[in-house]
Design a protein around this motif. Structure first.
Motif, PDB file in Angstrom:
ATOM      1  N   TYR A   1       0.803  -1.225   0.000  1.00 24.85           N
ATOM      2  CA  TYR A   1       0.000   0.000   0.000  1.00 24.85           C
ATOM      3  C   TYR A   1       0.837   1.277   0.000  1.00 24.85           C
ATOM      4  O   TYR A   1       0.438   2.268  -0.614  1.00 24.85           O
ATOM      5  CB  TYR A   1      -0.948  -0.006   1.210  1.00 24.85           C
ATOM      6  N   GLN A   2       1.969   1.316   0.681  1.00 20.44           N
ATOM      7  CA  GLN A   2       2.819   2.504   0.702  1.00 20.44           C
ATOM      8  C   GLN A   2       2.003   3.777   0.944  1.00 20.44           C
ATOM      9  O   GLN A   2       2.141   4.775   0.244  1.00 20.44           O
ATOM     10  CB  GLN A   2       3.622   2.616  -0.598  1.00 20.44           C
ATOM     11  N   ALA A   3       1.144   3.707   1.947  1.00 17.20           N
ATOM     12  CA  ALA A   3       0.196   4.789   2.194  1.00 17.20           C
ATOM     13  C   ALA A   3       0.874   6.101   2.554  1.00 17.20           C
ATOM     14  O   ALA A   3       0.334   7.185   2.295  1.00 17.20           O
ATOM     15  CB  ALA A   3      -0.766   4.384   3.309  1.00 17.20           C
ATOM     16  N   GLY A   4       2.065   6.022   3.139  1.00 18.75           N
ATOM     17  CA  GLY A   4       2.752   7.242   3.536  1.00 18.75           C
ATOM     18  C   GLY A   4       3.038   8.177   2.388  1.00 18.75           C
ATOM     19  O   GLY A   4       3.152   9.400   2.584  1.00 18.75           O
ATOM     20  N   ARG A   5       3.137   7.638   1.175  1.00 18.69           N
ATOM     21  CA  ARG A   5       3.426   8.473   0.007  1.00 18.69           C
ATOM     22  C   ARG A   5       2.245   9.356  -0.394  1.00 18.69           C
ATOM     23  O   ARG A   5       2.381  10.217  -1.248  1.00 18.69           O
ATOM     24  CB  ARG A   5       3.857   7.587  -1.166  1.00 18.69           C
ATOM     25  N   THR A   6       1.080   9.133   0.209  1.00 17.91           N
ATOM     26  CA  THR A   6      -0.100   9.952  -0.106  1.00 17.91           C
ATOM     27  C   THR A   6      -0.386  10.977   0.983  1.00 17.91           C
ATOM     28  O   THR A   6      -1.389  11.688   0.911  1.00 17.91           O
ATOM     29  CB  THR A   6      -1.341   9.062  -0.270  1.00 17.91           C
ATOM     30  N   ARG A   7       0.472  11.063   1.995  1.00 17.13           N
ATOM     31  CA  ARG A   7       0.199  11.921   3.143  1.00 17.13           C
ATOM     32  C   ARG A   7       1.030  13.202   3.103  1.00 17.13           C
ATOM     33  O   ARG A   7       1.633  13.605   4.081  1.00 17.13           O
ATOM     34  CB  ARG A   7       0.469  11.165   4.447  1.00 17.13           C
ATOM     35  N   GLY A   8       1.047  13.870   1.977  1.00 19.52           N
ATOM     36  CA  GLY A   8       1.801  15.103   1.846  1.00 19.52           C
ATOM     37  C   GLY A   8       1.005  16.309   2.303  1.00 19.52           C
ATOM     38  O   GLY A   8       0.159  16.238   3.199  1.00 19.52           O
ATOM     39  N   ASP A   9       1.257  17.437   1.677  1.00 20.63           N
ATOM     40  CA  ASP A   9       0.567  18.687   1.990  1.00 20.63           C
ATOM     41  C   ASP A   9      -0.786  18.678   1.301  1.00 20.63           C
ATOM     42  O   ASP A   9      -0.907  19.015   0.118  1.00 20.63           O
ATOM     43  CB  ASP A   9       1.419  19.867   1.525  1.00 20.63           C
TER      44      ASP A   9
ATOM     45  N   ASN B   1      -3.108   3.043  -5.927  1.00 27.09           N
ATOM     46  CA  ASN B   1      -2.504   2.718  -4.649  1.00 27.09           C
ATOM     47  C   ASN B   1      -1.797   3.901  -4.002  1.00 27.09           C
ATOM     48  O   ASN B   1      -2.014   4.200  -2.837  1.00 27.09           O
ATOM     49  CB  ASN B   1      -1.514   1.564  -4.842  1.00 27.09           C
ATOM     50  N   ILE B   2      -0.925   4.588  -4.727  1.00 21.97           N
ATOM     51  CA  ILE B   2      -0.180   5.703  -4.148  1.00 21.97           C
ATOM     52  C   ILE B   2      -0.656   7.024  -4.753  1.00 21.97           C
ATOM     53  O   ILE B   2       0.097   7.984  -4.843  1.00 21.97           O
ATOM     54  CB  ILE B   2       1.334   5.526  -4.350  1.00 21.97           C
ATOM     55  N   GLU B   3      -1.908   7.079  -5.094  1.00 24.63           N
ATOM     56  CA  GLU B   3      -2.484   8.244  -5.769  1.00 24.63           C
ATOM     57  C   GLU B   3      -3.068   9.226  -4.759  1.00 24.63           C
ATOM     58  O   GLU B   3      -3.848   8.838  -3.887  1.00 24.63           O
ATOM     59  CB  GLU B   3      -3.583   7.761  -6.725  1.00 24.63           C
ATOM     60  N   ASP B   4      -2.693  10.482  -4.877  1.00 29.37           N
ATOM     61  CA  ASP B   4      -3.313  11.542  -4.090  1.00 29.37           C
ATOM     62  C   ASP B   4      -4.591  11.949  -4.811  1.00 29.37           C
ATOM     63  O   ASP B   4      -4.554  12.721  -5.772  1.00 29.37           O
ATOM     64  CB  ASP B   4      -2.358  12.732  -3.953  1.00 29.37           C
TER      65      ASP B   4
ATOM     66  N   GLY C   1      -3.734   9.444   2.556  1.00 30.80           N
ATOM     67  CA  GLY C   1      -4.177  10.827   2.549  1.00 30.80           C
ATOM     68  C   GLY C   1      -4.539  11.313   3.934  1.00 30.80           C
ATOM     69  O   GLY C   1      -3.775  11.182   4.886  1.00 30.80           O
ATOM     70  N   ALA C   2      -5.766  11.855   4.059  1.00 34.10           N
ATOM     71  CA  ALA C   2      -6.229  12.394   5.337  1.00 34.10           C
ATOM     72  C   ALA C   2      -7.047  11.392   6.142  1.00 34.10           C
ATOM     73  O   ALA C   2      -7.609  11.753   7.180  1.00 34.10           O
ATOM     74  CB  ALA C   2      -7.058  13.653   5.082  1.00 34.10           C
ATOM     75  N   SER C   3      -7.141  10.156   5.680  1.00 35.98           N
ATOM     76  CA  SER C   3      -7.987   9.162   6.341  1.00 35.98           C
ATOM     77  C   SER C   3      -7.232   8.442   7.461  1.00 35.98           C
ATOM     78  O   SER C   3      -6.014   8.245   7.392  1.00 35.98           O
ATOM     79  CB  SER C   3      -8.502   8.133   5.331  1.00 35.98           C
ATOM     80  N   ASP C   4      -7.979   8.027   8.471  1.00 35.76           N
ATOM     81  CA  ASP C   4      -7.417   7.278   9.591  1.00 35.76           C
ATOM     82  C   ASP C   4      -7.281   5.798   9.234  1.00 35.76           C
ATOM     83  O   ASP C   4      -7.792   5.342   8.209  1.00 35.76           O
ATOM     84  CB  ASP C   4      -8.329   7.394  10.824  1.00 35.76           C
ATOM     85  N   GLY C   5      -6.632   5.053  10.138  1.00 37.94           N
ATOM     86  CA  GLY C   5      -6.673   3.601  10.064  1.00 37.94           C
ATOM     87  C   GLY C   5      -5.510   2.964   9.333  1.00 37.94           C
ATOM     88  O   GLY C   5      -4.564   3.621   8.898  1.00 37.94           O
ATOM     89  N   ILE C   6      -5.610   1.645   9.189  1.00 43.19           N
ATOM     90  CA  ILE C   6      -4.608   0.817   8.532  1.00 43.19           C
ATOM     91  C   ILE C   6      -5.292   0.089   7.378  1.00 43.19           C
ATOM     92  O   ILE C   6      -6.324  -0.558   7.571  1.00 43.19           O
ATOM     93  CB  ILE C   6      -4.004  -0.200   9.510  1.00 43.19           C
TER      94      ILE C   6
END
Length: 243
Positions: A13-21, A55-58, A84-89
Motif C-alpha cells: 500500500y505505501q500509504a505514507g506516500r499519499t500523506r503530503g501537503d 494505490n499511491i495516488e493523491d 491521505g487524510a484518512s485514519d486507520g490501517i
C-alpha cells in the motif's frame, strides 16, 4: 497477528506516500470508529460519481479535472483508510467495507451514483459494486487499468516469489465482476507495464455481456488518465457532455 502479512501490506500500500501537503477535506465518514476523509466537487448535483483511486495516488489532485470533465455530477474523491487524510490501517477487507459504506452514504444523498475505480481502485470497485448491499444503487461502473487479481499482478512483476503466501490481500476482481449489474466500461493502456495485458485480458473475459472495452494505445499505467481521450470516453459512457 501475522507479522509477514503486516509487512507485505506496508510494502503493497505505501500509504505514507499519499500523506503530503493536502488541501482541507470536505467529506468524512466514520465507520466503526475509523474516519475516512476526502473531497467533494460540485455538491448538490442530482447525480454523483465515487472515485476509488490508485494505490499511491493523491486523489485530491483530481478535484479540478473531475469538476470540469464531469461537471454535471457531484464527485466524491475519498482517500483509502491509512492514505491521505484518512485514519486507520489499510487491508483489503476494510477498503471494500469502507467503499460500501461510502457508496451507501452517497446514494442516500443523490438520485444516482456512478463508480470509477483505477488500478487498485478497480479491485475495490469490483468487490464494492458486486456486493448485494449496493449492487442495485450503482448506475455505471468504470474500471481503469484493471487486473484479474492483485496477487496475479504481483506474480508477474516479481517472478518466483510465493506472493500468494506473502501477500494476504488478493483483490480477486475476476471473481466479482460477473456479478456487477450495472453497465461496465473498461479503459486499458496500450503500454501498461504494471498491469500486463494478460492480467487485463483475464478480467475482460470474466465481464458480463455488454461491457465496453476501450484501449488508449499510446498510454501507460500512469499516463492513462491524462489525455482528453480518456475523459471523453468516460463522459460518453456516463452521459456527460463531451468537452
Amino acid at each position: 497477528m501475522n507479522p509477514i502479512g503486516d509487512l507485505t501490506r506496508r510494502l503493497v500500500y505505501q500509504a505514507g506516500r499519499t500523506r503530503g501537503d493536502l488541501p482541507p477535506t470536505t467529506y468524512e465518514l466514520d465507520r466503526d470508529g475509523t474516519v475516512v476523509r476526502g473531497w467533494v466537487t460540485r455538491p448538490g448535483s442530482a447525480r454523483a460519481v465515487v472515485y476509488f483511486g490508485g494505490n499511491i495516488e493523491d486523489v485530491s489532485g483530481w478535484r479540478q479535472r473531475f469538476r470540469t470533465s464531469l461537471g454535471g455530477r457531484t464527485s466524491y474523491l475519498v482517500a483509502y483508510r491509512g492514505h491521505g487524510a484518512s485514519d486507520g490501517i489499510p487491508t483489503e477487507r476494510d477498503l471494500v467495507e469502507d467503499g460500501i459504506a461510502v457508496l451507501l452514504d452517497v446514494a442516500g444523498r443523490h438520485e444516482s451514483v456512478a463508480v470509477i475505480g483505477r488500478s487498485l481502485g478497480s479491485g475495490v470497485a469490483a468487490q464494492v459494486c458486486s456486493d448485494p448491499r449496493v449492487r442495485d444503487v450503482v448506475e455505471s461502473v468504470v474500471l481503469v487499468t484493471p487486473f484479474d487479481s492483485l496477487s496475479g499482478v504481483m506474480r508477474t512483476l516479481f517472478g518466483g516469489l510465493p506472493v500468494d503466501l506473502l501477500v494476504p490481500d488478493r483483490f480477486p476482481s475476476v471473481e466479482h465482476v460477473g456479478a456487477i449489474a450495472a453497465p461496465i466500461l473498461v479503459v486499458r493502456a496500450g503500454h501498461d507495464t504494471i498491469v500486463r495485458p494478460e492480467a487485463t485480458d483475464r478480467l475482460v473475459a470474466a465481464l458480463p455481456p455488454g461491457a465496453r472495452v476501450v484501449e488508449l494505445p499510446e498510454e501507460d499505467h500512469v499516463s492513462v488518465a491524462q489525455p482528453d481521450a480518456y475523459w471523453n470516453e468516460i463522459q460518453r459512457f456516463l452521459g456527460e457532455p463531451v468537452t
